[in-house]
Design an enzyme around this catalytic site. Structure first.
Site, PDB file in Angstrom:
ATOM      1  N   HIS A 176      43.969  20.621  30.576  1.00 43.25           N
ATOM      2  CA  HIS A 176      43.801  21.251  29.269  1.00 43.25           C
ATOM      3  C   HIS A 176      43.924  20.218  28.142  1.00 43.25           C
ATOM      4  O   HIS A 176      43.089  20.168  27.236  1.00 43.25           O
ATOM      5  CB  HIS A 176      44.873  22.344  29.117  1.00 43.25           C
ATOM      6  CG  HIS A 176      45.072  22.815  27.713  1.00 43.25           C
ATOM      7  ND1 HIS A 176      44.323  23.817  27.165  1.00 43.25           N
ATOM      8  CD2 HIS A 176      45.924  22.410  26.737  1.00 43.25           C
ATOM      9  CE1 HIS A 176      44.706  24.010  25.909  1.00 43.25           C
ATOM     10  NE2 HIS A 176      45.676  23.181  25.630  1.00 43.25           N
ATOM     11  N   TYR A 225      44.496  33.289  16.765  1.00 50.98           N
ATOM     12  CA  TYR A 225      44.520  34.347  17.783  1.00 50.98           C
ATOM     13  C   TYR A 225      45.777  34.197  18.623  1.00 50.98           C
ATOM     14  O   TYR A 225      46.258  33.092  18.850  1.00 50.98           O
ATOM     15  CB  TYR A 225      43.272  34.313  18.684  1.00 50.98           C
ATOM     16  CG  TYR A 225      42.936  32.983  19.333  1.00 50.98           C
ATOM     17  CD1 TYR A 225      42.198  32.024  18.651  1.00 50.98           C
ATOM     18  CD2 TYR A 225      43.339  32.690  20.632  1.00 50.98           C
ATOM     19  CE1 TYR A 225      41.866  30.812  19.242  1.00 50.98           C
ATOM     20  CE2 TYR A 225      43.009  31.484  21.242  1.00 50.98           C
ATOM     21  CZ  TYR A 225      42.279  30.548  20.528  1.00 50.98           C
ATOM     22  OH  TYR A 225      41.961  29.339  21.109  1.00 50.98           O
ATOM     23  N   PRO A 226      46.320  35.318  19.064  1.00 49.28           N
ATOM     24  CA  PRO A 226      47.449  35.251  19.980  1.00 49.28           C
ATOM     25  C   PRO A 226      46.949  35.211  21.424  1.00 49.28           C
ATOM     26  O   PRO A 226      45.857  35.712  21.721  1.00 49.28           O
ATOM     27  CB  PRO A 226      48.189  36.561  19.699  1.00 49.28           C
ATOM     28  CG  PRO A 226      47.134  37.523  19.282  1.00 49.28           C
ATOM     29  CD  PRO A 226      46.030  36.719  18.641  1.00 49.28           C
ATOM     30  N   MET A 227      47.705  34.578  22.294  1.00 50.64           N
ATOM     31  CA  MET A 227      47.318  34.554  23.713  1.00 50.64           C
ATOM     32  C   MET A 227      48.545  34.561  24.623  1.00 50.64           C
ATOM     33  O   MET A 227      49.645  34.209  24.216  1.00 50.64           O
ATOM     34  CB  MET A 227      46.428  33.352  24.027  1.00 50.64           C
ATOM     35  CG  MET A 227      47.093  32.010  23.913  1.00 50.64           C
ATOM     36  SD  MET A 227      45.991  30.664  24.410  1.00 50.64           S
ATOM     37  CE  MET A 227      45.962  30.837  26.182  1.00 50.64           C
TER      38      MET A 227
HETATM   39  O1  76R Z   1      51.120  18.679  22.636  1.00 48.86           O
HETATM   40  C1  76R Z   1      50.161  18.041  23.106  1.00 48.86           C
HETATM   41  O2  76R Z   1      49.144  17.732  22.452  1.00 48.86           O
HETATM   42  C2  76R Z   1      50.229  17.652  24.557  1.00 48.86           C
HETATM   43  C3  76R Z   1      49.105  18.198  25.381  1.00 48.86           C
HETATM   44  C4  76R Z   1      48.949  19.711  25.147  1.00 48.86           C
HETATM   45  C5  76R Z   1      49.826  20.734  25.545  1.00 48.86           C
HETATM   46  C6  76R Z   1      51.145  20.616  26.290  1.00 48.86           C
HETATM   47  C7  76R Z   1      47.847  20.356  24.464  1.00 48.86           C
HETATM   48  C8  76R Z   1      46.778  19.694  23.911  1.00 48.86           C
HETATM   49  N1  76R Z   1      48.057  21.720  24.467  1.00 48.86           N
HETATM   50  C9  76R Z   1      49.254  21.984  25.100  1.00 48.86           C
HETATM   51  C10 76R Z   1      49.855  23.229  25.285  1.00 48.86           C
HETATM   52 MN1  76R Z   1      46.782  23.158  23.785  1.00 48.86          MN
HETATM   53  N2  76R Z   1      45.515  24.542  23.061  1.00 48.86           N
HETATM   54  C11 76R Z   1      45.566  25.901  23.329  1.00 48.86           C
HETATM   55  C12 76R Z   1      44.390  26.509  22.782  1.00 48.86           C
HETATM   56  O3  76R Z   1      41.475  28.995  23.624  1.00 48.86           O
HETATM   57  C13 76R Z   1      42.157  28.602  24.625  1.00 48.86           C
HETATM   58  O4  76R Z   1      41.682  28.618  25.794  1.00 48.86           O
HETATM   59  C14 76R Z   1      43.542  28.111  24.439  1.00 48.86           C
HETATM   60  C15 76R Z   1      44.022  27.969  22.983  1.00 48.86           C
HETATM   61  C16 76R Z   1      43.648  25.518  22.151  1.00 48.86           C
HETATM   62  C17 76R Z   1      42.314  25.670  21.443  1.00 48.86           C
HETATM   63  C18 76R Z   1      44.370  24.282  22.339  1.00 48.86           C
HETATM   64  C19 76R Z   1      43.944  23.039  21.861  1.00 48.86           C
HETATM   65  N3  76R Z   1      47.994  24.620  24.494  1.00 48.86           N
HETATM   66  C20 76R Z   1      49.232  24.436  25.005  1.00 48.86           C
HETATM   67  C21 76R Z   1      49.825  25.736  25.277  1.00 48.86           C
HETATM   68  C22 76R Z   1      51.256  25.979  25.735  1.00 48.86           C
HETATM   69  C23 76R Z   1      51.342  26.096  27.195  1.00 48.86           C
HETATM   70  C24 76R Z   1      52.781  26.180  27.652  1.00 48.86           C
HETATM   71  O5  76R Z   1      53.673  25.576  27.030  1.00 48.86           O
HETATM   72  O6  76R Z   1      52.973  26.865  28.660  1.00 48.86           O
HETATM   73  C25 76R Z   1      48.889  26.681  24.936  1.00 48.86           C
HETATM   74  C26 76R Z   1      49.018  28.195  25.016  1.00 48.86           C
HETATM   75  C27 76R Z   1      47.746  25.980  24.443  1.00 48.86           C
HETATM   76  C28 76R Z   1      46.591  26.574  24.016  1.00 48.86           C
HETATM   77  N4  76R Z   1      45.578  21.633  23.054  1.00 48.86           N
HETATM   78  C29 76R Z   1      45.762  20.277  23.189  1.00 48.86           C
HETATM   79  C30 76R Z   1      44.470  21.833  22.243  1.00 48.86           C
HETATM   80  C31 76R Z   1      43.951  20.546  21.850  1.00 48.86           C
HETATM   81  C32 76R Z   1      42.734  20.343  20.938  1.00 48.86           C
HETATM   82  C33 76R Z   1      44.750  19.579  22.440  1.00 48.86           C
HETATM   83  C34 76R Z   1      44.616  18.064  22.338  1.00 48.86           C
HETATM   84  C35 76R Z   1      45.507  17.625  21.206  1.00 48.86           C
HETATM   85  C36 76R Z   1      45.519  16.142  21.014  1.00 48.86           C
HETATM   86  O7  76R Z   1      46.036  15.442  21.900  1.00 48.86           O
HETATM   87  O8  76R Z   1      45.014  15.731  19.964  1.00 48.86           O
END
Ligand code: 76R
Length: 227
Positions: free
Chosen positions: A149, A122-124
């Site tokens: 997050h 999905y896009p967000m």
């Molecule tokens: O890269 C990393 O793992 C560092 C921590 C981290 C960042 C910076 C991280 C961890 N995410 C990051 C950035 Mn994420 N993520 C999403 C979604 O459905 C929703 O509400 C959101 C969709 C999921 C399911 C998800 C999962 N993340 C981001 C960003 C960019 C923000 C920016 O740069 O401004 C978005 C849009 C986003 C969205 N994220 C994690 C996960 C999971 C499961 C982790 C843990 C990963 C791990 O450490 O194993």
């Protein structure tokens, strides 16, 4: 061929959502996917559930013309392109301090992960409203929210592989989210859990969701009636 406007770092990622026409040719589709792999494009094939598409093909490549060729050849093989999304791999600005190994995994992921065949895309975007505007929120506050997050995401360690690709200026939303899990309910649980994180609860806006099963290309084509 013209000079390729390849990303200066990382990979371009195209999500193609397709449907067979009566002219679709299984051998030609398989040949198009094989040619992409020969050009060092990573290809993930997904049998989709529901009406939005029958087949999803994710292509990841440093070479943008190679992705164009993949799209051209799939359409020439008789598949109708019903939707698509373009993005590029990136290291989030909030992850600048993570080890190089983790950065490399974000920029150059190896897909699909073993054993995780439940797939969704999905896009967000992050909200830019009068009251809640991600982009006028100070960096330190955004960093705190992204830390929350990340902590909530890490609870799914081992159960989920997420690919967050940047698409600001490239497609209609700001990121593409591609998730791979073992079970459909893992996908639901992670998205539901994150809805309570402030970064999502207050700031996230979502596009349509696409869901299906990752499988080898030949199995995927049989499943969508292209036997
Ligand atoms: O890269 C990393 O793992 C560092 C921590 C981290 C960042 C910076 C991280 C961890 N995410 C990051 C950035 Mn994420 N993520 C999403 C979604 O459905 C929703 O509400 C959101 C969709 C999921 C399911 C998800 C999962 N993340 C981001 C960003 C960019 C923000 C920016 O740069 O401004 C978005 C849009 C986003 C969205 N994220 C994690 C996960 C999971 C499961 C982790 C843990 C990963 C791990 O450490 O194993």
């Amino acid at each position: 061929m013209s000079v390729s406007p390849d990303p200066s770092t990382g990979l371009a990622v195209i999500h193609l959502f397709l449907r067979p026409t009566p002219l679709a040719d299984r051998a030609e589709v398989l040949a198009a996917l094989d040619r992409a792999k020969d050009r060092e494009t990573q290809v993930v094939t997904v049998a989709m559930l529901g009406h939005k598409a029958d087949l999803a093909v994710m292509g990841l490549a440093a070479d943008v013309w190679g992705l164009r060729a993949l799209q051209t050849e799939l359409v020439a093989a008789g598949l109708e392109l019903v939707d698509s999304y373009l993005s590029i791999t990136e290291v989030s600005e909030y992850a600048a301090g993570v080890p190089d190994e983790m950065k490399a995994a974000r920029l150059y992921p190896q897909l699909p992960p073993d054993g995780k065949t439940a797939w969704c895309f999905y896009p967000m975007s992050k909200r830019r409203g009068d009251e809640h505007n991600w982009f006028t929120t100070p960096f330190d506050r955004r960093k705190e929210l992204m830390y929350e997050h990340g902590s909530s995401g890490r609870k799914f360690a081992g159960r989920l592989v997420q690919l967050i690709t940047g698409s600001t200026g490239l497609d209609d939303y700001e990121w593409g989210v591609t998730l791979f899990a073992q079970h459909l309910d893992d996908l639901k649980e992670v998205v539901y859990t994150m809805r309570f994180d402030e970064a999502s609860a207050v700031f996230a806006e979502f596009g349509p969701f696409y869901t299906g099963m990752v499988a080898p290309a030949d199995e995927t084509l049989t499943a969508i009636g292209l036997g």
